[in-house]
Scaffold this active site. Structure first.
Site, PDB file in Angstrom:
ATOM      1  N   GLY A 239       0.763  -1.234   0.000  1.00  0.00           N
ATOM      2  CA  GLY A 239       0.000   0.000   0.000  1.00  0.00           C
ATOM      3  C   GLY A 239       0.791   1.280   0.000  1.00  0.00           C
ATOM      4  O   GLY A 239       0.213   2.364  -0.148  1.00  0.00           O
ATOM      5  N   GLU A 275       3.904  -6.759   1.003  1.00  0.00           N
ATOM      6  CA  GLU A 275       3.396  -7.067  -0.336  1.00  0.00           C
ATOM      7  C   GLU A 275       3.290  -5.813  -1.198  1.00  0.00           C
ATOM      8  O   GLU A 275       2.201  -5.398  -1.604  1.00  0.00           O
ATOM      9  CB  GLU A 275       2.030  -7.753  -0.208  1.00  0.00           C
ATOM     10  CG  GLU A 275       2.120  -9.115   0.484  1.00  0.00           C
ATOM     11  CD  GLU A 275       0.787  -9.617   0.986  1.00  0.00           C
ATOM     12  OE1 GLU A 275      -0.206  -8.873   0.903  1.00  0.00           O
ATOM     13  OE2 GLU A 275       0.738 -10.749   1.491  1.00  0.00           O
ATOM     14  N   PRO A 276       4.422  -5.174  -1.506  1.00  0.00           N
ATOM     15  CA  PRO A 276       4.370  -3.997  -2.376  1.00  0.00           C
ATOM     16  C   PRO A 276       4.106  -4.394  -3.818  1.00  0.00           C
ATOM     17  O   PRO A 276       4.597  -5.417  -4.302  1.00  0.00           O
ATOM     18  CB  PRO A 276       5.770  -3.392  -2.224  1.00  0.00           C
ATOM     19  CG  PRO A 276       6.645  -4.563  -1.912  1.00  0.00           C
ATOM     20  CD  PRO A 276       5.803  -5.509  -1.097  1.00  0.00           C
ATOM     21  N   ARG A 278       2.442  -1.517  -6.306  1.00  0.00           N
ATOM     22  CA  ARG A 278       2.498  -0.221  -6.974  1.00  0.00           C
ATOM     23  C   ARG A 278       3.890   0.413  -6.855  1.00  0.00           C
ATOM     24  O   ARG A 278       4.414   0.964  -7.826  1.00  0.00           O
ATOM     25  CB  ARG A 278       1.450   0.710  -6.356  1.00  0.00           C
ATOM     26  CG  ARG A 278       1.307   2.047  -7.051  1.00  0.00           C
ATOM     27  CD  ARG A 278       0.470   3.014  -6.215  1.00  0.00           C
ATOM     28  NE  ARG A 278      -0.792   2.437  -5.809  1.00  0.00           N
ATOM     29  CZ  ARG A 278      -1.934   2.552  -6.477  1.00  0.00           C
ATOM     30  NH1 ARG A 278      -1.955   3.240  -7.602  1.00  0.00           N
ATOM     31  NH2 ARG A 278      -3.045   1.995  -6.024  1.00  0.00           N
ATOM     32  N   TYR A 318     -10.470   6.449 -11.072  1.00  0.00           N
ATOM     33  CA  TYR A 318     -10.051   6.964  -9.775  1.00  0.00           C
ATOM     34  C   TYR A 318      -9.783   8.470  -9.769  1.00  0.00           C
ATOM     35  O   TYR A 318      -9.286   8.989  -8.781  1.00  0.00           O
ATOM     36  CB  TYR A 318      -8.763   6.272  -9.317  1.00  0.00           C
ATOM     37  CG  TYR A 318      -8.824   4.774  -9.238  1.00  0.00           C
ATOM     38  CD1 TYR A 318      -9.723   4.134  -8.387  1.00  0.00           C
ATOM     39  CD2 TYR A 318      -7.962   3.982  -9.988  1.00  0.00           C
ATOM     40  CE1 TYR A 318      -9.760   2.753  -8.303  1.00  0.00           C
ATOM     41  CE2 TYR A 318      -7.994   2.596  -9.910  1.00  0.00           C
ATOM     42  CZ  TYR A 318      -8.899   1.995  -9.062  1.00  0.00           C
ATOM     43  OH  TYR A 318      -8.927   0.621  -8.983  1.00  0.00           O
ATOM     44  N   CYS A 346     -15.536   6.737 -27.230  1.00  0.00           N
ATOM     45  CA  CYS A 346     -16.779   7.528 -27.224  1.00  0.00           C
ATOM     46  C   CYS A 346     -17.359   7.636 -25.814  1.00  0.00           C
ATOM     47  O   CYS A 346     -18.460   7.123 -25.527  1.00  0.00           O
ATOM     48  CB  CYS A 346     -17.797   6.922 -28.186  1.00  0.00           C
ATOM     49  SG  CYS A 346     -17.274   7.057 -29.905  1.00  0.00           S
TER      50      CYS A 346
END
Length: 421
Positions: A239, A275-276, A278, A318, A346
């Site tokens: 996180g 648990e990285p 990103r 996001y 579109c």
């Protein structure tokens, strides 16, 4: 830090010009840097040195087989959340003792796959899951190693869609009920309780929420040990955020995170997993796109590019920011223009940036959306019948296409027309 830098006014990935890749591969495409991926994993590993630990790459961030193979070669563990990800991990060279299986909806088939193929642990999210896992393990004549994911009701101070540690979220069991749930787990013959799991969200930019959660886990560890449980492993989740906007204050460094973990939990005599995803992959990738048109509206200028929300959905889903830079720099002091950077899909939501100050750009110019290595290609789709775009990996002065762009026939021929039509 990443390895996407300008040389003589042109943006390079390590020692390869992005313009050269574009000329040979076509746009849009993702480009990843081996040096950046390696550096970011190493920073986490070093941050926990002196403590029994395993850095488990969260492959949902970027699950390309080349990226996974690199991580396995570096000695990483891996966090998977589906049977498909488990299969990818095995194919990339991870052994079962380095695979952690997370996720709220594990099926019997997925449990069977992991138990038979080898597993480090299941991070169990609910009592029904625990009962089912026990039944599957007993049927196979095996014992399933588990941690129980506890929900500490800590505000991660991140986007609501990626917060996972508050009581209204679907993840884990309330920490207030943990002792009751662990007592039940200890009574199940197909279950081996080895530790505690916690994960409060993604893209956290402060250490305080982590520390609050980890202090609750520390207190729970003492309580569970007093109850007779052999708590020997703590899975702390991932996180830690990345700096999507270079102008903003940077999130904490892995070294600062590691120092906090060691200060809070270092006296517990446990193995720690983190648990990285990103932070390892995010700044290791860019999305390169070409300007199709510059369109003048009544109130604004639109930069219409050949990448779209189906290629990178984070801004649409996001409201996420990605820095946008030209592949060929303008001269110092050149004019800036406010552009809305949009794709060809579109949907009005197919917008990467609004009123962004950029160098003057024209048809055929290349741009790069930075920090696109995580949750980019893995979340892509073929919406509007747009083929998935290539992924490219650079190492030094070499590059390779690690996922090719399918042609239209491949895409269309996956559909099956019934005989009665």
């Amino acid at each position: 830090m990443d390895h996407f830098l300008y040389r003589d006014g042109s943006l390079y990935a390590e020692d390869v010009s992005l313009a050269e890749i574009a000329a040979r591969v076509g746009t849009p495409f993702y480009c990843y840097s081996t040096a950046t991926l390696t550096r970011h994993f190493t920073l986490f590993d070093e941050a926990l040195s002196g403590m029994d630990h395993l850095v488990c790459y969260a492959m949902k961030a970027n699950s390309n087989q080349a990226v996974l193979t690199l991580m396995a070669g570096l000695g990483a563990g891996v966090d998977v959340v589906s049977g498909g990800e488990y299969r990818r991990a095995i194919a990339a060279g991870f052994t079962g003792d380095k695979i952690v299986f997370s996720g709220v909806g594990k099926t019997r088939e997925e449990m069977t796959l992991a138990l038979q193929g080898g597993i480090r642990q299941f991070n169990v999210e609910s009592e029904p899951e625990m009962e089912r896992l026990n039944a599957v393990a007993q049927m196979l004549g095996l014992v399933a190693p588990i941690t129980v994911r506890v929900n500490p009701d800590v505000d991660a101070k991140t986007h609501a869609k990626i917060a996972t540690g508050k009581k209204e979220n679907k993840f884990g069991i309330p920490i207030s009920r943990a002792r009751e749930v662990y007592a039940r787990a200890a009574a199940l013959p197909g279950i081996d309780v080895i530790g505690i799991d916690v994960h409060i969200g993604s893209q956290l930019t402060q250490l305080e929420p982590f520390e609050a959660a980890y202090n609750k886990v520390k207190e729970l560890t003492h309580e569970l040990r007093a109850d007779g449980h052999d708590i020997r492993r703590l899975d702390l989740g991932g996180g830690l955020g990345i700096p999507y906007e270079r102008s903003n204050e940077a999130p904490p460094l892995p070294s600062e995170y590691g120092a906090m973990v060691q200060r809070v939990l270092g006296d517990l005599d446990v193995e720690v997993e983190i648990e990285p995803g990103r932070l390892i992959a995010g700044n290791a990738g860019v999305l390169v796109s070409e300007v199709i048109y510059v369109k003048s509206g009544e109130e604004r200028e639109f930069l219409i590019i050949d990448a779209a929300m189906n290629d990178l959905i984070r801004p649409a889903m996001y409201e996420a920011h990605h820095d946008i830079v030209p592949v060929v720099e303008a001269a110092p002091g050149s004019e800036k223009v406010k552009y809305d950077v949009v794709g060809p899909v579109c949907e009005s939501g197919d917008t990467f940036a609004k009123q962004r100050d950029l160098d003057v750009l024209g048809e055929g110019d290349l741009i790069a959306l930075r920090s696109a290595g995580a949750y980019g290609a893995v979340m892509a789709s073929e919406y509007n019948s747009r083929p998935l775009i290539p992924e490219v990996l650079v190492q030094g002065d070499q590059f390779a296409v690690i996922r090719k762009r399918p042609d239209y026939d491949e895409m269309i021929n996956r559909d099956i027309i019934p005989e009665w039509l």
